[in-house]
Write a protein that holds these residues in place. Sequence first.
Motif, PDB file in Angstrom:
ATOM      1  N   VAL A  31       0.602  -1.297   0.135  1.00  0.00           N
ATOM      2  CA  VAL A  31       0.024  -0.009  -0.111  1.00  0.00           C
ATOM      3  C   VAL A  31       0.821   1.269  -0.068  1.00  0.00           C
ATOM      4  N   SER A  32       1.990   1.358   0.830  1.00  0.00           N
ATOM      5  CA  SER A  32       2.950   2.430   0.783  1.00  0.00           C
ATOM      6  C   SER A  32       3.657   2.697  -0.219  1.00  0.00           C
ATOM      7  N   GLN A  33       3.818   1.793  -1.067  1.00  0.00           N
ATOM      8  CA  GLN A  33       4.795   1.981  -2.509  1.00  0.00           C
ATOM      9  C   GLN A  33       3.838   2.203  -3.653  1.00  0.00           C
ATOM     10  N   PRO A  34       4.295   2.673  -4.897  1.00  0.00           N
ATOM     11  CA  PRO A  34       3.667   2.666  -5.985  1.00  0.00           C
ATOM     12  C   PRO A  34       3.119   1.458  -6.412  1.00  0.00           C
ATOM     13  N   PRO A  35       2.323   1.338  -7.375  1.00  0.00           N
ATOM     14  CA  PRO A  35       1.642   0.028  -7.683  1.00  0.00           C
ATOM     15  C   PRO A  35       2.819  -0.615  -8.706  1.00  0.00           C
ATOM     16  N   ALA A  36       3.285   0.146  -9.590  1.00  0.00           N
ATOM     17  CA  ALA A  36       4.527  -0.381 -10.353  1.00  0.00           C
ATOM     18  C   ALA A  36       5.529  -1.306  -9.507  1.00  0.00           C
ATOM     19  N   GLU A  37       5.850  -0.857  -8.267  1.00  0.00           N
ATOM     20  CA  GLU A  37       6.861  -1.633  -7.720  1.00  0.00           C
ATOM     21  C   GLU A  37       6.343  -3.041  -6.908  1.00  0.00           C
ATOM     22  N   ASN A  38       4.906  -3.211  -6.823  1.00  0.00           N
ATOM     23  CA  ASN A  38       4.176  -4.373  -6.589  1.00  0.00           C
ATOM     24  C   ASN A  38       3.046  -4.568  -7.171  1.00  0.00           C
ATOM     25  N   MET A  39       3.387  -4.806  -8.556  1.00  0.00           N
ATOM     26  CA  MET A  39       2.415  -4.877  -9.611  1.00  0.00           C
ATOM     27  C   MET A  39       1.438  -6.175  -9.020  1.00  0.00           C
ATOM     28  N   ALA A  40       2.181  -7.197  -8.737  1.00  0.00           N
ATOM     29  CA  ALA A  40       1.190  -8.565  -8.548  1.00  0.00           C
ATOM     30  C   ALA A  40       0.515  -8.388  -7.149  1.00  0.00           C
ATOM     31  N   GLY A  41       1.195  -7.649  -6.102  1.00  0.00           N
ATOM     32  CA  GLY A  41       0.201  -7.193  -5.010  1.00  0.00           C
ATOM     33  C   GLY A  41      -0.965  -6.483  -5.425  1.00  0.00           C
ATOM     34  N   PHE A  42      -0.809  -5.417  -6.264  1.00  0.00           N
ATOM     35  CA  PHE A  42      -1.723  -4.525  -6.664  1.00  0.00           C
ATOM     36  C   PHE A  42      -2.798  -4.983  -7.400  1.00  0.00           C
ATOM     37  N   ILE A  43      -2.454  -5.925  -8.228  1.00  0.00           N
ATOM     38  CA  ILE A  43      -3.436  -6.660  -9.194  1.00  0.00           C
ATOM     39  C   ILE A  43      -4.502  -7.583  -8.232  1.00  0.00           C
ATOM     40  N   GLY A  44      -3.722  -8.233  -7.372  1.00  0.00           N
ATOM     41  CA  GLY A  44      -4.451  -9.035  -6.350  1.00  0.00           C
ATOM     42  C   GLY A  44      -5.423  -8.391  -5.628  1.00  0.00           C
ATOM     43  N   LEU A  45      -4.986  -7.071  -5.051  1.00  0.00           N
ATOM     44  CA  LEU A  45      -6.001  -6.379  -4.177  1.00  0.00           C
ATOM     45  C   LEU A  45      -7.230  -5.870  -4.994  1.00  0.00           C
ATOM     46  N   MET A  46      -6.865  -5.356  -6.127  1.00  0.00           N
ATOM     47  CA  MET A  46      -7.871  -4.977  -7.173  1.00  0.00           C
ATOM     48  C   MET A  46      -8.874  -6.064  -7.602  1.00  0.00           C
ATOM     49  N   ALA A  47      -8.312  -7.185  -7.687  1.00  0.00           N
ATOM     50  CA  ALA A  47      -9.123  -8.621  -8.006  1.00  0.00           C
ATOM     51  C   ALA A  47     -10.100  -8.637  -6.978  1.00  0.00           C
ATOM     52  N   PHE A  48      -9.527  -8.854  -5.766  1.00  0.00           N
ATOM     53  CA  PHE A  48     -10.103  -9.014  -4.624  1.00  0.00           C
ATOM     54  C   PHE A  48     -11.398  -8.141  -4.260  1.00  0.00           C
ATOM     55  N   THR A  49     -11.078  -6.846  -4.449  1.00  0.00           N
ATOM     56  CA  THR A  49     -12.114  -5.801  -4.513  1.00  0.00           C
ATOM     57  C   THR A  49     -13.162  -5.812  -5.433  1.00  0.00           C
ATOM     58  N   GLY A  50     -12.689  -6.307  -6.578  1.00  0.00           N
ATOM     59  CA  GLY A  50     -13.765  -6.226  -7.512  1.00  0.00           C
ATOM     60  C   GLY A  50     -14.643  -7.500  -7.373  1.00  0.00           C
ATOM     61  N   ILE A  51     -14.108  -8.480  -6.957  1.00  0.00           N
ATOM     62  CA  ILE A  51     -15.095  -9.753  -6.410  1.00  0.00           C
ATOM     63  C   ILE A  51     -15.952  -9.482  -5.266  1.00  0.00           C
ATOM     64  N   PHE A  52     -15.474  -8.914  -4.253  1.00  0.00           N
ATOM     65  CA  PHE A  52     -16.412  -8.582  -3.155  1.00  0.00           C
ATOM     66  C   PHE A  52     -17.348  -7.526  -3.503  1.00  0.00           C
ATOM     67  N   LEU A  53     -16.769  -6.482  -4.464  1.00  0.00           N
ATOM     68  CA  LEU A  53     -18.084  -5.588  -4.734  1.00  0.00           C
ATOM     69  C   LEU A  53     -18.887  -6.167  -5.730  1.00  0.00           C
ATOM     70  N   PHE A  54     -18.774  -7.133  -6.427  1.00  0.00           N
ATOM     71  CA  PHE A  54     -19.643  -7.866  -7.372  1.00  0.00           C
ATOM     72  C   PHE A  54     -20.546  -8.709  -6.527  1.00  0.00           C
ATOM     73  N   VAL A  55     -20.047  -9.332  -5.585  1.00  0.00           N
ATOM     74  CA  VAL A  55     -21.013 -10.153  -4.878  1.00  0.00           C
ATOM     75  C   VAL A  55     -21.882  -9.506  -4.053  1.00  0.00           C
TER      76      VAL A  55
END
Length: 471
Positions: free
Chosen positions: A190-214
């Motif tokens: 969270v404290s670093q730019p998305p480009a430095e932790n792209m896998a973690g950022f994508i994972g967080l966005m994917a989980f957010t999208g799933i929970f929002l959809f559900v």
Amino acid sequence: MSKNNPHIQPDKFRDALATVQEDGKRNWIYPKKVSGKFYRWRTYLSWVLLAILFAGPFIHINGRPWLMFNVFERKFIIFGAVFWPQDTYLLIFLLLILVLFIILFTVVYGRVFCGWACPQTLFMEMVFRKIEYWIEGDANQQRKLNAMPWNGEKIRKKGIKMTIFVLISLLISHTVMAYLIGIDRVKEIVSQPPAENMAGFIGLMAFTGIFLFVFSWFREQACLVVCPYGRLQGVLLDNNSINVAYDYVRGEPRGMIRKNVSTEAPALGDCIDCSLCVQVCPTGIDIRNGVQMECVNCTACIDVCDEVMEKVDRPKGLIRYASETSIKEGFQKLITSRVKGYTVILVLLVMAFVGLLTTRTDLEATVTRFRGMTYQEREGGLISNLYEVTFINKTFDQQQVALVAEDGAFQVEVVGDTNWNLEGQTKFEGRFFVTKSKESMVVNQENITLLLLQNGEVIDKVKTSFVGPVN
């Protein structure tokens, strides 16, 4: 679906989900607000469970997480104890115990977990649904809002609601990630730019999208279509299982009655056919049709029916926690032979799990002969074999390890750094030679035993093989 109610005609029973229309389209459910004793208790319990859920990643015992399920590194921390892939047998036992406990609990108490403790129900009914009531109003107001054209009021209310839903989904996704990879790693992402932790950022966005959809659209379909528990109850429940049930003996035949008027319809039962139990149901079923797959035992129908019974001066409990046996025959039998059998198996599994857990070692070593190599002959008449070793330190403390041959005819020579120091919760791979005098070789291959030393003390024995030419 139960057909025990003799007052309901067979053609009244559904052969399709309540949330699906005849043409196959989605039948959107607008449950009315509910209040009452059970709803208050569920609310209080939800506060406790949600507090535990969100606080879990922050709880540390002696500097280590209380709970973490790191599927990426195949490392699990349960109540402060670390479990590695080598402890798979323990996790299997734990899973069997959990499954059997769910079966036993369902056989006795039905789907009480779904209505009171399931995360899907907690978030849907106690968080997202309440926000929806606060912004859009009760069921009729929500229908009216969805039916009106897009104007300023609709855009404002829908925009506020979706903004809050997104923020809560982000909070849930960060919490789930913290359980998977640890709160420290999530803070780093969270404290670093998305480009430095792209896998973690994508994972967080994917989980957010799933929970929002559900929670914004899929809703009760997660219980009806995705979750297998609702279908399992069909084979787990029997006539002695306690569920949210309608007392058809007392309630039928249905008909309108009024308070303090007993002569108007003397042959009618206590059910006044107000359909409020259907209107408050979050899955859209009619509980008066008996036990159904869609029922999550949320008790909303109990609360609203008790309120109606008070108004018409009838006893509460027309809809209540009860079994088919207690409704039909007037007595309840909880401890059946089936329950006893499940209980015995559960106790045996728990005892076996405790036994395996107490004999579990904190340090494990796996030794294999180096792939693609045979023995080597050295000067001085020695034969050597090269080995690979993998150490796993399951503790949180640094450990000094060593391997020593049990038979004095063999000698262990470590390749590289001779001091094997393992940091806490780490895996270490090393190599070593085992040597033996050529004159003492009597067979081409023999088994040898290596002693595993932890901080100078023997904690385990590792068996492997040694090959060489016969003298």
